[in-house]
Motif scaffolding. Structure first.
Motif, short mmCIF file in Angstrom:
data_model
loop_
_atom_site.label_atom_id
_atom_site.label_comp_id
_atom_site.label_asym_id
_atom_site.label_seq_id
_atom_site.Cartn_x
_atom_site.Cartn_y
_atom_site.Cartn_z
N GLU A 197 0.79 -1.05 0.02
CA GLU A 197 -0.13 -0.03 0.04
C GLU A 197 0.81 1.20 0.14
O GLU A 197 0.45 2.22 -0.93
CB GLU A 197 -0.78 -0.12 1.07
CG GLU A 197 -1.90 1.09 1.15
CD GLU A 197 -3.13 0.92 2.55
OE1 GLU A 197 -2.86 1.85 3.23
OE2 GLU A 197 -3.49 -0.13 2.46
N GLN A 198 1.91 1.20 0.82
CA GLN A 198 2.80 2.50 0.88
C GLN A 198 3.52 2.65 -0.59
O GLN A 198 3.72 3.59 -1.18
CB GLN A 198 3.84 2.34 1.96
CG GLN A 198 4.77 3.45 2.20
CD GLN A 198 4.05 4.60 2.50
OE1 GLN A 198 3.10 4.86 3.47
NE2 GLN A 198 4.41 5.82 1.75
N ILE A 199 4.08 1.51 -1.14
CA ILE A 199 4.67 1.52 -2.26
C ILE A 199 3.77 2.12 -3.33
O ILE A 199 4.21 2.87 -4.28
CB ILE A 199 5.26 0.34 -2.76
CG1 ILE A 199 6.65 -0.04 -1.72
CG2 ILE A 199 5.84 0.28 -4.24
CD1 ILE A 199 7.09 -1.43 -1.90
N ILE A 202 2.05 6.67 -6.96
CA ILE A 202 1.02 7.59 -7.47
C ILE A 202 1.87 8.78 -7.47
O ILE A 202 1.70 9.94 -8.36
CB ILE A 202 -0.09 7.43 -6.75
CG1 ILE A 202 -0.87 6.09 -7.07
CG2 ILE A 202 -1.01 8.61 -7.18
CD1 ILE A 202 -2.01 5.79 -6.37
N GLU A 203 2.45 8.94 -6.30
CA GLU A 203 3.11 10.35 -6.07
C GLU A 203 4.46 10.81 -7.27
O GLU A 203 4.37 11.67 -7.97
CB GLU A 203 3.61 10.64 -4.83
CG GLU A 203 4.19 11.96 -4.49
CD GLU A 203 4.73 11.92 -3.31
OE1 GLU A 203 5.76 12.88 -2.97
OE2 GLU A 203 4.09 11.40 -2.23
N ALA A 204 4.99 9.56 -7.38
CA ALA A 204 6.15 9.66 -8.42
C ALA A 204 5.72 9.86 -9.63
O ALA A 204 6.21 10.96 -10.60
CB ALA A 204 7.27 8.42 -8.44
N TYR A 205 4.61 9.32 -10.06
CA TYR A 205 4.11 9.35 -11.36
C TYR A 205 3.38 10.72 -11.61
O TYR A 205 3.71 11.32 -12.69
CB TYR A 205 2.82 8.22 -11.60
CG TYR A 205 2.02 8.51 -12.99
CD1 TYR A 205 2.83 7.78 -13.88
CD2 TYR A 205 1.03 9.19 -12.89
CE1 TYR A 205 1.93 8.22 -15.17
CE2 TYR A 205 0.28 9.23 -14.19
CZ TYR A 205 0.63 8.62 -15.32
OH TYR A 205 0.21 8.79 -16.63
N ASP A 233 10.52 3.87 -11.50
CA ASP A 233 11.16 2.66 -11.81
C ASP A 233 11.50 2.13 -10.61
O ASP A 233 11.63 0.65 -10.34
CB ASP A 233 12.40 3.05 -12.89
CG ASP A 233 11.96 3.33 -14.10
OD1 ASP A 233 10.75 2.97 -14.47
OD2 ASP A 233 12.85 3.82 -14.78
N ASN A 234 12.27 2.76 -9.61
CA ASN A 234 12.77 2.08 -8.33
C ASN A 234 11.44 1.64 -7.58
O ASN A 234 11.69 0.43 -7.01
CB ASN A 234 13.32 3.38 -7.46
CG ASN A 234 13.96 2.57 -6.32
OD1 ASN A 234 14.45 1.58 -6.04
ND2 ASN A 234 14.06 3.59 -5.26
N LEU A 235 10.27 2.21 -7.36
CA LEU A 235 9.09 1.90 -6.82
C LEU A 235 8.67 0.62 -7.54
O LEU A 235 8.08 -0.28 -6.64
CB LEU A 235 8.31 2.83 -6.57
CG LEU A 235 8.65 3.95 -5.69
CD1 LEU A 235 7.94 5.14 -5.94
CD2 LEU A 235 8.55 3.66 -4.37
N LEU A 236 8.54 0.44 -8.81
CA LEU A 236 8.02 -0.60 -9.64
C LEU A 236 8.81 -1.78 -9.22
O LEU A 236 8.53 -2.92 -9.01
CB LEU A 236 7.94 -0.46 -11.02
CG LEU A 236 6.98 0.53 -11.43
CD1 LEU A 236 6.96 0.89 -12.83
CD2 LEU A 236 5.58 -0.14 -11.27
#
Length: 121
Positions: free
Chosen positions: A8-10, A15-18, A27-30
């Motif tokens: 959920e946090q990721i 969403i914020e990074a997007y 990319d890092n979060l993915l």
């Protein structure tokens, strides 16, 4: 934090990074999200091993397999008049775990063949 909270946090961070058009962070979060799924994928139980020995075919491509009386499995496929090996490391007879690791998930469940010898279903 359990895996659902981590996911959920990721996702929230993703969403914020997007929205910020931060490609590197996205990319890092993915990658982090994919890494969360790896342990769950590795812990999947093996398909149930058939109890009886005999001939079986795979569900996806009808590959012929044999379970012998010592609970070893062999693939009975032929290329150029010789038995073709499908198991890793060039081994001809393997245990159930190697069968499950080698064949794709869509190969299961195996279907037992009736060979007419009286021991079949």
């Amino acid at each position: 934090m359990n895996i659902f909270q981590q996911r959920e946090q990721i996702l929230a961070d993703l969403i914020e990074a997007y929205r910020e058009h931060d490609e590197e962070k996205t990319d890092n979060l993915l990658d982090q999200l994919a890494d969360l799924d790896k342990p769950a994928e590795q812990e999947k139980p093996l398909p149930e091993e058939p109890k009886e020995y005999g001939f079986y075919v795979t569900a996806n491509n009808d590959r012929l397999l044999l379970k012998d009386i010592d609970n070893y499995w062999s693939a009975r496929t032929y290329d150029n008049d010789s038995v073709s090996n499908v198991w890793k490391n060039g081994i001809n007879y393997v245990k159930w775990q190697t069968v499950c690791e080698t064949l794709p998930p869509e190969a299961f469940p195996l279907k037992r063949l009736n060979t007419g010898d009286g021991d079949d279903d």
